[in-house]
Design an enzyme around this catalytic site. Structure first.
Site, short mmCIF file in Angstrom:
data_model
loop_
_atom_site.label_atom_id
_atom_site.label_comp_id
_atom_site.label_asym_id
_atom_site.label_seq_id
_atom_site.Cartn_x
_atom_site.Cartn_y
_atom_site.Cartn_z
N ASN A 1 -0.98 4.12 0.64
CA ASN A 1 -1.93 4.99 1.33
C ASN A 1 -1.35 5.36 2.69
OD1 ASN A 1 -4.15 5.52 3.30
ND2 ASN A 1 -5.44 5.29 1.49
N SER B 1 0.84 -1.19 0.00
CA SER B 1 0.00 0.00 0.00
C SER B 1 0.88 1.24 0.00
CB SER B 1 -0.91 0.02 1.23
OG SER B 1 -1.68 1.21 1.26
N LYS C 1 -9.60 4.23 17.88
CA LYS C 1 -10.01 3.72 16.57
C LYS C 1 -9.39 2.34 16.32
CE LYS C 1 -9.94 4.68 11.61
NZ LYS C 1 -9.45 5.55 10.52
N LYS D 1 -3.39 4.34 5.84
CA LYS D 1 -3.27 2.91 6.15
C LYS D 1 -1.89 2.59 6.72
CE LYS D 1 -6.52 1.12 2.69
NZ LYS D 1 -6.67 0.22 1.52
N ASP E 1 -7.30 -4.80 1.55
CA ASP E 1 -8.31 -4.22 0.67
C ASP E 1 -9.50 -3.91 1.54
OD1 ASP E 1 -8.78 -3.40 -2.09
OD2 ASP E 1 -10.53 -4.70 -1.95
N HIS F 1 -12.38 -1.85 11.72
CA HIS F 1 -12.31 -3.01 10.83
C HIS F 1 -10.86 -3.43 10.60
CE1 HIS F 1 -11.90 0.66 8.59
NE2 HIS F 1 -11.74 0.09 7.42
#
Length: 211
Positions: free
Chosen positions: A21, A19, A194, A24, A82, A199
């Site tokens: 990102n 990744s 968080k 992330k 993902d 998730h």
């Protein structure tokens, strides 16, 4: 979920994170540090690995595609995430297209604006009904590019979708993701709070248990 197989001694302490990102990356670093896992996570960007073509039809397929891509180029074990937001009243959109929902990959403001606009007719018809949504995260870890038995972990985070953004933290759809029990959005939570319920936090802990 696949049972874990041992990694080779030469690669067990270094994995590529498939990744680029930044949000992330920050979450992964915090969560792996908290787990005291003796593994160095190397973001694929540091190895000049470009993003894989995500042409799967599910979170699982795309996670495996990204992990194999990073492992094949680096020659190291790789872990890929993902994830996305699923809204049942929209047929579980944005789903696997969450990052590019508005047509421009990674433009959080446009993606949030499109989600708000797409939900407006539904809110007009049922103004007193909360709109449910869930964040989904699937992690895939491969020991090598052609690993026949990837380790798969999954996390689900349930909440509601707001009409207007709230909170300055997080990324993606976090400012619209309302948590009724906490009376806060995902973007209003501290990083520690968080990570404990998200998730991605759930999926990483599940992955670590398998390892």
């Amino acid at each position: 979920m696949s049972p874990a197989l041992p990694l080779s001694k030469t690669t067990q302490n270094q994995w590529v994170l498939a990744s680029n990102n930044q949000g992330k990356l920050a979450e992964f670093k915090r969560l792996f540090a908290e787990a005291n896992l003796d593994v160095t996570i190397v973001p694929q960007g540091q190895l000049e690995i470009e993003d894989a073509v995500e042409d799967g039809l599910s979170f699982v397929e795309n996670a495996i595609i990204k992990a194999r891509h990073a492992s094949r180029i680096s020659g190291l074990p790789a872990i890929a995430d993902d994830s996305g937001l699923c809204v049942p009243v929209l047929g579980n959109a944005p789903g696997i297209y969450s990052a590019r929902y508005a047509g421009e990959h990674g433009n959080d403001a446009k993606n949030n604006a499109k989600l708000i606009a797409d939900l407006r007719p539904i809110r007009d018809e049922q103004p007193d009904t909360p709109i449910k949504g869930m964040f989904v995260c699937v992690l895939a870890m491969v020991r090598h590019a052609d690993d026949p038995l990837p380790i798969i972990a999954q996390g689900l985070w349930h909440g509601e979708i707001l009409e207007t953004p709230h909170g300055d933290g997080g990324f993606g759809y976090d400012p619209l993701f309302w948590l009724p029990k906490l009376q806060a959005t995902a973007a209003s939570l501290s990083a520690a709070n968080k990570n404990s319920i998200s998730h991605r936090g759930q999926a990483i802990r599940q992955l670590l248990e398998q390892l």
